[in-house]
Design an enzyme around this catalytic site. Sequence first.
Site, PDB file in Angstrom:
ATOM      1  N   CYS A 118      12.308  37.881  36.175  1.00 28.66           N
ATOM      2  CA  CYS A 118      14.180  37.939  35.440  1.00 28.66           C
ATOM      3  C   CYS A 118      14.203  37.006  35.166  1.00 28.66           C
ATOM      4  O   CYS A 118      13.764  36.008  36.069  1.00 28.66           O
ATOM      5  CB  CYS A 118      14.832  38.668  36.524  1.00 28.66           C
ATOM      6  SG  CYS A 118      16.448  38.575  35.953  1.00 28.66           S
ATOM      7  N   HIS A 146       5.170  42.372  31.834  1.00 24.63           N
ATOM      8  CA  HIS A 146       5.665  42.368  31.102  1.00 24.63           C
ATOM      9  C   HIS A 146       5.061  41.029  30.103  1.00 24.63           C
ATOM     10  O   HIS A 146       5.108  40.396  29.934  1.00 24.63           O
ATOM     11  CB  HIS A 146       7.159  41.824  31.352  1.00 24.63           C
ATOM     12  CG  HIS A 146       8.516  41.443  29.389  1.00 24.63           C
ATOM     13  ND1 HIS A 146       9.609  42.161  29.691  1.00 24.63           N
ATOM     14  CD2 HIS A 146       7.539  41.183  28.217  1.00 24.63           C
ATOM     15  CE1 HIS A 146       9.933  41.498  28.567  1.00 24.63           C
ATOM     16  NE2 HIS A 146       8.620  41.782  28.178  1.00 24.63           N
TER      17      HIS A 146
END
Length: 320
Positions: A83, A154
């Site tokens: 994040c 990711h």
Amino acid sequence: MMDWTDRHCRYFLRQISRHALLYTEMVTTGAILHGPRERLLAFHPHEHPVALQLGGSDPQALAECARIAEGFGYDEINLNVGCPSDRVQSGRFGACLMAEPDLVADLVGTMRSAVSIPVTVKSRIAIDEMEEWPTLDGFIATVRAAGCTRFIVHARKAWLKGLSPQENRDIPPLRYDLVHRLKRENPDLDITINGGIPDLDSAAEHLQVVDGVMLGRAAYKNPYVLAGVDRRFHGGTEPVPTREDVVRRMLPYIEARRVEGVPLNAITRHMTGLFQGQRGGRAWRRHLSEFAHKTGAGPEVVEAAMARIDPLKGFPQAAE
């Protein structure tokens, strides 16, 4: 998926797929240890399998939170190292931890010693000016030494300086090739790919190389994309639920939560995309947006929204 994949969202998604692994929004160690723990961690038994995603950088705090989560019945603990928001940077967790692989290895090792359920890591491929492949390769090598065998990656770099969290989801180029290479060079690891994957056909292509695919925004904006998951990837034999089946299954849940004082729009905000791209989808969204926020609103609002799509269909409640 902060502020998105709360318990109501997960219960809704579970009515579409019985087997997809669902992840909570990221919860910080401080919130669990000093905040409303029951509200943050409680979930419906039907949500299984479900993983708790944690944010933090203190080994003992993370270990204690992992123990608490295991006590609540979670199936997996996932450490978020991906994040990119300002809030997580100031708290020394999230993507900034990719610059500290030794610390992440310590965090993982301490959590694994505290619980019997799997501890996994979700990361980016690199951050800021770090070179992508050497960063990803070195990070995985260090953390796997602590016993982590499953990584969700990711496939974008995160720019902690200069890009907003929203921009970090779109602007850095996708490098699926690096995640594929990671799997090829680490065949014994369980590698899940994430980032910009729009549908199950694309997921199937990735699954020829990696072990799993995580859908984020695609599943939230068009949740019915998950309807084919069970048969296509999990050997399911049950009929694929229709969108109307999903709505019908949600009605008892909505009524039960209303009795508890949960406002209807806390649930239906996750359901507005169910008829994405379908005839009547705009009327469905409009009706929920207009009436779900009203005091005392309940299943009748959802039934009325369905009637805007097809007035001839009835939606008797089914058992929860």
